[in-house]
Design a protein around this motif. Sequence first.
Motif, PDB file in Angstrom:
ATOM      1  N   LEU A 194     -21.465 -44.157  23.152  1.00  0.00           N
ATOM      2  CA  LEU A 194     -21.797 -43.228  22.074  1.00  0.00           C
ATOM      3  C   LEU A 194     -21.557 -43.932  20.733  1.00  0.00           C
ATOM      4  CD1 LEU A 194     -20.278 -39.796  23.213  1.00  0.00           C
ATOM      5  CD2 LEU A 194     -22.551 -40.729  23.636  1.00  0.00           C
ATOM      6  N   ASP A 195     -22.305 -43.530  19.729  1.00  0.00           N
ATOM      7  CA  ASP A 195     -22.173 -44.139  18.409  1.00  0.00           C
ATOM      8  C   ASP A 195     -21.035 -43.459  17.639  1.00  0.00           C
ATOM      9  OD1 ASP A 195     -22.427 -45.185  15.900  1.00  0.00           O
ATOM     10  OD2 ASP A 195     -24.610 -44.961  15.789  1.00  0.00           O
ATOM     11  N   GLU A 196     -19.831 -43.975  17.832  1.00  0.00           N
ATOM     12  CA  GLU A 196     -18.634 -43.337  17.256  1.00  0.00           C
ATOM     13  C   GLU A 196     -18.714 -43.274  15.725  1.00  0.00           C
ATOM     14  OE1 GLU A 196     -14.947 -44.948  18.699  1.00  0.00           O
ATOM     15  OE2 GLU A 196     -13.770 -43.879  17.205  1.00  0.00           O
ATOM     16  N   GLN A 197     -19.177 -44.366  15.095  1.00  0.00           N
ATOM     17  CA  GLN A 197     -19.236 -44.412  13.630  1.00  0.00           C
ATOM     18  C   GLN A 197     -20.111 -43.277  13.088  1.00  0.00           C
ATOM     19  OE1 GLN A 197     -17.160 -46.196  11.917  1.00  0.00           O
ATOM     20  NE2 GLN A 197     -16.479 -47.013  13.888  1.00  0.00           N
ATOM     21  N   GLN A 206     -12.849 -36.445  10.888  1.00  0.00           N
ATOM     22  CA  GLN A 206     -13.425 -37.795  10.695  1.00  0.00           C
ATOM     23  C   GLN A 206     -12.993 -38.834  11.729  1.00  0.00           C
ATOM     24  OE1 GLN A 206     -15.376 -38.872   7.356  1.00  0.00           O
ATOM     25  NE2 GLN A 206     -16.008 -36.921   8.219  1.00  0.00           N
ATOM     26  N   ARG A 207     -12.629 -38.367  12.920  1.00  0.00           N
ATOM     27  CA  ARG A 207     -12.256 -39.332  13.962  1.00  0.00           C
ATOM     28  C   ARG A 207     -12.343 -38.665  15.328  1.00  0.00           C
ATOM     29  NH1 ARG A 207      -7.156 -38.358  16.089  1.00  0.00           N
ATOM     30  NH2 ARG A 207      -5.827 -36.974  14.876  1.00  0.00           N
TER      31      ARG A 207
END
Length: 242
Positions: A194-197, A206-207
């Motif tokens: 998955l694209d965590e950013q 935000q995390r």
Amino acid sequence: MKYALITGGSRGIGKAIALRLAKQDYHVLINYQSNQQAAEETLNLIREQGGQATLMQFDVSDSEQTLTAINKWQEENKDAYIDLLVNNAGIRRDNLLVFMEQKDFQDVIRTNLFSFYNVTQPLLQPMIRHKHGRIINVASLSGIKGLPGQCNYSAAKGGLIAATKALAQEVGRKNITVNAVAPGFVKTDMVEGLDEQELKKQIPLQRFAQADEVAALVAFLASDEAAYITGECISINGGLYT
Ligand SMILES: NC(=O)c1ccc[n+]([C@@H]2O[C@H](COP(=O)([O-])OP(=O)(O)OC[C@H]3O[C@@H](n4cnc5c(N)ncnc54)[C@H](OP(=O)(O)O)[C@@H]3O)[C@@H](O)[C@H]2O)c1
């Protein structure tokens, strides 16, 4: 000695739960399916920290395998019973429904929802006899709001949340509590790819969560302090509701 069975207790969130519960004086039964090396690492870690644990290999989606393993444990531990069950094992096979193979739908429902029946049902009688038990189901935000690409997973987790509420009403009088936790994104092998950013921009905090943050909530629900909480599904998602 109190016994806790954690399905999928060898990796990710289940591992964090196993480590925490072992520190709280549970003898932890670590279930896993196939990754023996990861299971042994978790077992060794618990023992190094002075805790007690046993590996229990079985496929939670297979009712016969599950029952055989539980009966074998009970046979070898006649005076004991499993006081705490954490239904945590799970998989995802994401795809838009329009492209989804039937097998991916079935496998996810079998592993994430049928497993609830397979593991919980045989453990209820001993809990009822001992007039004490805790059942904690690891659901997901996906089971509350539905997530695109996860019709199978959302259906399984939504079903698990509904089953949590129903069972809580069945066994409350026997002093057994049944609750669910619904994580958002948690940093484990499951979210690899998955694209965590990109995804974390949508999360108010935000995390992604650490597995141990989910484990802390599970440990609380297992504790005496949570004795009056039942039939609940508690979100732990950094504020990610919409
Ligand atoms: N990570 C997230 O972002 C997230 C978010 C919401 C909810 N959840 C839920 O949290 C739970 C744990 O997820 P995770 O991220 O920790 O996953 P994970 O890192 O992929 O670990 C999955 C664990 O489940 C076990 N398992 C898988 N299928 C099994 C089966 N059929 N029988 C027995 N054990 C099986 C695995 O054992 P093997 O190693 O032997 O395969 C492993 O111990 C799942 O129910 C998942 O749906 C996760």
